[in-house]
Design a protein around this motif. Structure first.
Motif, PDB file in Angstrom:
ATOM      1  N   ARG A   1       6.849   1.715  -0.032  1.00  0.00           N
ATOM      2  CA  ARG A   1       6.701   2.563  -1.212  1.00  0.00           C
ATOM      3  C   ARG A   1       6.979   4.025  -0.876  1.00  0.00           C
ATOM      4  NH1 ARG A   1       1.000   1.033  -3.924  1.00  0.00           N
ATOM      5  NH2 ARG A   1       1.618   2.848  -5.205  1.00  0.00           N
TER       6      ARG A   1
ATOM      7  N   ARG B   1       6.446   8.208  -1.255  1.00  0.00           N
ATOM      8  CA  ARG B   1       5.256   9.051  -1.219  1.00  0.00           C
ATOM      9  C   ARG B   1       5.086   9.799  -2.539  1.00  0.00           C
ATOM     10  NH1 ARG B   1       2.634   9.639   3.491  1.00  0.00           N
ATOM     11  NH2 ARG B   1       3.663   8.877   5.374  1.00  0.00           N
ATOM     12  N   ASN B   2       4.490   9.139  -3.506  1.00  0.00           N
ATOM     13  CA  ASN B   2       4.146   9.800  -4.762  1.00  0.00           C
ATOM     14  C   ASN B   2       2.707   9.493  -5.151  1.00  0.00           C
ATOM     15  OD1 ASN B   2       4.414   7.129  -5.361  1.00  0.00           O
ATOM     16  ND2 ASN B   2       5.785   7.393  -7.109  1.00  0.00           N
ATOM     17  N   GLU B   3       1.902   9.143  -4.125  1.00  0.00           N
ATOM     18  CA  GLU B   3       0.526   8.757  -4.400  1.00  0.00           C
ATOM     19  C   GLU B   3      -0.337  10.005  -4.610  1.00  0.00           C
ATOM     20  OE1 GLU B   3       0.782   8.957   0.147  1.00  0.00           O
ATOM     21  OE2 GLU B   3       2.025   8.306  -1.510  1.00  0.00           O
TER      22      GLU B   3
ATOM     23  N   LYS C   1      -5.404  -2.507  -7.025  1.00  0.00           N
ATOM     24  CA  LYS C   1      -5.051  -1.086  -7.081  1.00  0.00           C
ATOM     25  C   LYS C   1      -6.114  -0.236  -6.400  1.00  0.00           C
ATOM     26  CE  LYS C   1      -1.206  -1.206  -9.537  1.00  0.00           C
ATOM     27  NZ  LYS C   1       0.095  -0.727  -8.984  1.00  0.00           N
TER      28      LYS C   1
ATOM     29  N   SER D   1       0.810  -1.214   0.000  1.00  0.00           N
ATOM     30  CA  SER D   1       0.000   0.000   0.000  1.00  0.00           C
ATOM     31  C   SER D   1       0.844   1.265   0.000  1.00  0.00           C
ATOM     32  CB  SER D   1      -0.925   0.011   1.226  1.00  0.00           C
ATOM     33  OG  SER D   1      -1.709  -1.168   1.275  1.00  0.00           O
ATOM     34  N   THR D   2       0.216   2.353  -0.409  1.00  0.00           N
ATOM     35  CA  THR D   2       0.885   3.660  -0.402  1.00  0.00           C
ATOM     36  C   THR D   2       1.097   4.108   1.033  1.00  0.00           C
ATOM     37  OG1 THR D   2      -1.175   4.904  -0.384  1.00  0.00           O
ATOM     38  CG2 THR D   2      -0.310   4.257  -2.550  1.00  0.00           C
TER      39      THR D   2
ATOM     40  N   GLU E   1      -3.936  -1.125  -2.742  1.00  0.00           N
ATOM     41  CA  GLU E   1      -2.603  -0.628  -3.093  1.00  0.00           C
ATOM     42  C   GLU E   1      -2.587   0.901  -3.200  1.00  0.00           C
ATOM     43  OE1 GLU E   1      -0.558  -2.614  -6.328  1.00  0.00           O
ATOM     44  OE2 GLU E   1      -1.941  -4.288  -6.194  1.00  0.00           O
ATOM     45  N   ASP E   2      -3.475   1.459  -4.044  1.00  0.00           N
ATOM     46  CA  ASP E   2      -3.422   2.899  -4.334  1.00  0.00           C
ATOM     47  C   ASP E   2      -4.617   3.672  -3.797  1.00  0.00           C
ATOM     48  OD1 ASP E   2      -1.171   2.172  -5.686  1.00  0.00           O
ATOM     49  OD2 ASP E   2      -1.967   2.536  -7.698  1.00  0.00           O
TER      50      ASP E   2
END
Length: 905
Positions: A235, A237-239, A497, A199-200, A567-568
């Protein structure tokens, strides 16, 4: 016989002394896998299963016996448990004699083998150097014992992996305390894996904050709780902004709310697909239970979003499965006109209603449709031209000639090829792949079925009756670009996603079984006291509270599993939380828990300390929604336009031309007493209510009325009431009442029922030899199936009486008017009795519960003949499409009055 043995003293106190020890046996395991274990030996298996079901039913009845016989109940329970254990032993011996094991047997017999044979246990242990156990949180006590016996007798190295926060399989025996106790009792250090690769960071932050509060309490009194530990996101941090959305629907009724949730989810899925380029196969709609998927499926279909339902239900309860079942059923019985009609109208043949109407016209009332279609020369009939009828006729005739010479697969392959059926299914972009998967499953199952000696007609019945089942997830190995509707349990271990977590405000069923077992205290059950009130034993109370604690703790873990599939994007939807906040997280409602953990008010407004940077929240109310136009037709539009408005009050913008009458091809296939009564009252009312199936504008208000709720409760009580037992009458009203039934309404019903027990009619019913409640009937009249249900049918010798209950008052109506109003309904009951048993009922009685008035109807052979003639006349009028209204002074009170004036002028 058992009760007589108890009374004669043949069961001594030894049973009582061994009572607790006996009940510690693992009785819930018994019998649950019988059908799977005995699929090839149905007769013996059914016999054993029936015995077990009968035993359990008897256990539930002993409470009533308790209030009459005092302390004999524990002895009876003990004796029955002994009997049940003997039945289990008999069942086990049957399985052993045929070399069969069910799932539980494989565990129990392994445990016994290792426990009773040390040499074998050591040999098995020496066979391994390393043992890896994955998903250790799903282990039960029996499996752990087996593991310890294997790993504890050698130098084998044991490696386990598990997450107690994901222990969600309690229904199949998993016990999170096994994991916790194993960790606490081990001297080995365990490594915590905290990094999340899925996950983000924003979703991880939201989960950490929320579940540290929901699952974070260290409560030594509740061993079933799991203490939350924070995760770290791998991941970067570009979510996108606000990857976590909470959408609250402030809409009253659950069904309407789910409809609006489905609309929102469908539109949001489209939006995310367009903005971020996600395919629908990267999205999932997660539900806690798979029984409430219909509204979500409708919304996805409406917006053209392909989906596959993996949540539950039977995919074989689908149009294509019924197409096949109807075709095979007709091949087995060519005289069945209903099945033949379904085959003609299905995509297999693709003929329209004109052809069916033409056939019915040629056949008349007595002729067979299939004989006319397959054997008579219809080439000159105008309705048969240009509709493919000659080609379909050739295909079906050929199938009939081959039905005894080809297998089911060969017959179906031939009809698929000749009609292009599979191509037409595949052309559907939404369900095409699922439809083909269903056909493949049916063909494979048919092969196995015929190899075991099954017949074509039996296979068709299996499909039509819902006995042939399949799992969507097994059918669809690769669903293509389709959004998955899936339960959280099935989604465990998967990732998407975009995750839509829907229906988060729905309450789980909190049914308490009448017979519960506690590991230390033994069995507990509820019984009826001398006053008629249900009383629960202390053991049952303790066991029930224990079950509740386990259920709430597991619900928190299930909520966690659902959120960690994303995920997103994580989008959580549900109804408005209750005003009573649950800051201790003790009531199983996820939307309530979210609001407490995120410091939101019941109105979804942020409080001080609310981490608004972790999520976005919006409320959608009734005024923000629009009714989805599923199946919208001219009638809905007309009803909306004229609701509560007379024709003269319509403004220019509301004016529209009268609706053209819709041609009605012939009469109905079935009729009920209500249908006939409505038609005789007013044919136009029948047209709007039963042909076009229009709900009156006031239907919703009526269903919320106290009178409607009184009627439902009264019939529910009368249906379940043992008329010979006055004692259970009062208690049954409270036992069967829904939460929204006011207390004063319950008391009124109790008073009316008590008054009824003092009536002559009650004495007649209670004193009869046989009492049948909710008695169904059906008979053919001029090729029309007439069917319905009688409230009560009683018999003494050769005398039969029928009683019907009404919960409206009938206040102010004369006996003559009541006789006229209900003459047809009661007469049809009498006609059904005469057709079935060749006797004329001795009495037809209608009892008005609220007034305590009984109205008797005349009943003789001549009156029944008159009813038969009136029914024939009604069927003829329906065949001719005669729906002209009966104009009376009551028209102004009809819910379809405005629509009727538009339709008929």
């Amino acid at each position: 016989n058992i009760l007589e043995m108890m009374k004669s003293g043949r069961i001594d106190d030894a049973y009582i002394r061994s009572f607790i020890e006996i009940t510690r046996m693992n009785l819930p395991r018994l019998g649950k896998n019988i059908k799977d274990a005995w699929s090839g030996q149905e007769a013996d298996a059914e016999l054993v299963k029936d015995g077990m079901v009968e035993f359990l039913s008897f256990l539930e009845m002993i409470g009533e016996y308790n209030c009459r016989e005092g302390d004999i109940t524990p002895k009876l329970v003990s004796y029955l448990i002994q009997e049940y254990m003997s039945l289990e032993e008999y069942f086990l011996q049957l399985k052993k004699s045929r070399s069969r094991l069910d799932h539980d047997d494989s565990l129990i017999e392994t445990w016994r083998l290792l426990r009773n044979n040390p040499d074998i246990c050591r040999k098995v242990s020496g066979s391994f150097r390393h043992i890896l156990v994955d998903e250790f949180q799903d282990t039960d006590g029996l499996q752990l014992d087996i593991l310890r016996m294997i790993s504890g007798n050698s130098s084998v190295k044991l490696f386990i992996v598990g997450d107690p926060k994901q222990s969600i399989y309690r229904f199949r025996g998993a016990d999170v305390t096994v994991f916790n106790d194993f960790i606490a009792g081990s001297s080995v250090d365990f490594k915590s894996l905290k990094e999340n690769y899925r996950s983000t960071p924003a979703i991880i932050d939201f989960i950490n904050h929320t579940f540290a509060r929901i699952m974070g309490r260290d409560d030594p009194e509740n061993r079933f709780e799991v203490i939350y530990s924070d995760m770290k996101a791998h991941r970067k941090r570009n979510e996108p902004s606000s990857p976590v959305e909470i959408v609250v629907f402030d809409i009253g009724k659950a069904d309407n709310r789910r409809m609006q949730e489905g609309e929102f989810i469908a539109l949001r899925a489209k939006e995310l697909s367009e903005i971020y380029g996600y395919s629908y196969s990267q999205m999932a709609l997660l539900l806690r239970k798979g029984t409430q998927t219909r509204r979500y499926e409708e919304a996805l279909l409406h917006h053209g979003i392909p989906f596959v339902n993996l949540a539950g239900g039977n995919p074989l309860a689908s149009p294509e499965a019924y197409d096949i079942a109807n075709l095979l059923g007709w091949l087995a019985d060519p005289e069945d006109q209903v099945l033949f009609s379904a085959v003609l109208l299905s995509p297999l043949c693709g003929l329209d209603a004109d052809v069916l109407y033409g056939l019915r016209h040629l056949a008349g009332k007595e002729g067979n449709l299939s004989d006319i279609f397959l054997e008579r020369d219809i080439s000159g009939e105008q309705w048969a031209q240009g509709k493919g009828a000659p080609q379909i006729r050739k295909i079906l005739s050929n199938l009939l000639s081959l039905r005894d010479r080809k297998t089911i697969r060969e017959l179906l392959d031939q009809v698929f090829d000749e009609t292009g059926y599979t191509l037409s299914l595949l052309a559907d972009p939404l369900r095409g792949e699922m439809s083909l998967a269903i056909l493949d499953f049916i063909l494979k199952t048919a092969d196995n079925f015929e190899e075991q000696g099954g017949r074509l007609s039996e296979f068709a019945s299996l499909i039509r009756n819902g006995e042939l089942t399949a799992d969507s997830s097994e059918l669809m190995e690769n669903p293509g670009d389709a959004l998955s509707i899936i339960t959280i349990h099935k989604a465990k271990g998967m990732e998407y996603k975009v995750v839509f977590l829907a229906d988060c405000s729905s309450k789980t069923r909190n049914d308490v079984h009448p017979f519960l077992f506690h590991d230390e205290l033994g069995p507990g059950f509820s019984y009826r006291s001398l006053t008629g009130k249900m009383v629960r034993m202390m053991t049952s109370e303790v066991a029930s509270e224990l079950e509740k604690s386990k259920a709430v703790a597991e619900s928190k873990r299930l909520f966690y599993v659902a959120c960690t599939r994303a995920e997103d994007h994580l989008i959580i939807t549900g109804g408005k939380p209750s005003k009573n906040e649950d800051r201790k997280y003790e009531k199983d409602n996820w939307m309530n828990w979210l609001h407490s953990a995120l410091s939101l008010t019941p109105e979804s407004e942020p409080r001080e300390g609310c981490p608004k940077n972790l999520f976005s929240c919006r409320v959608i109310g009734e005024e923000d929604t629009t009714k989805p136009d599923f199946g919208v037709d001219q009638w809905t539009q007309v009803l909306d336009a004229v609701k509560n408005v007379s024709i003269s009050e319509l403004t220019d913008e509301h004016q529209f031309s009268p609706v053209s009458p819709i041609w009605h091809p012939g009469g109905p296939v079935t009729l009920s007493p209500t249908h006939v009564a409505d038609y005789l009252n007013c044919p136009a009312l029948y047209l709007f209510k039963h042909v076009h199936k229009l709900d009156p504008p006031s239907l919703g208000e009526r269903r919320e009325s106290l009178g409607y709720k009184y009627g439902l409760l009264a019939h529910r009580v009368l249906e379940r009431w043992d008329y010979r037992d006055r004692g259970m009458l009062i208690a049954s009203v409270d036992d069967l009442s829904e939460r929204d039934i006011p207390q004063d309404l319950r008391e009124n019903l109790k008073a009316h029922l008590v008054r009824f027990t003092g009536s002559d009619l009650y004495n007649v019913i209670a004193g009869s030899e046989e009492i049948r409640k909710e008695e169904p009937f059906a008979f053919l009249h001029e090729n029309i199936l007439v069917r319905g249900v009688m409230d009560v049918k009683i018999r003494t010798g050769n005398r039969v009486a029928v009683i019907d209950f009404k919960t409206d008052s009938g206040e102010g109506e004369s006996s003559e008017n009541l006789l006229r109003r209900y003459k047809m309904q009661m007469g049809l009951y009498a006609l059904a009795v005469r057709n079935a048993e060749d006797i004329v009922p001795s009495r037809l009685a209608l009892h008005f519960l609220t007034r305590g008035v009984t109205q008797d109807f005349p009943c003789s052979g001549e009156t029944i003949n008159g009813i038969s003639r009136l029914l024939s006349k009604t069927i003829t009028s329906l065949d001719e499409g005669d729906f002209g209204p009966n104009r009376t002074e009551h028209c102004a009170f009809c819910p379809w009055f405005s629509l009727c004036r538009i339709y008929f002028g």
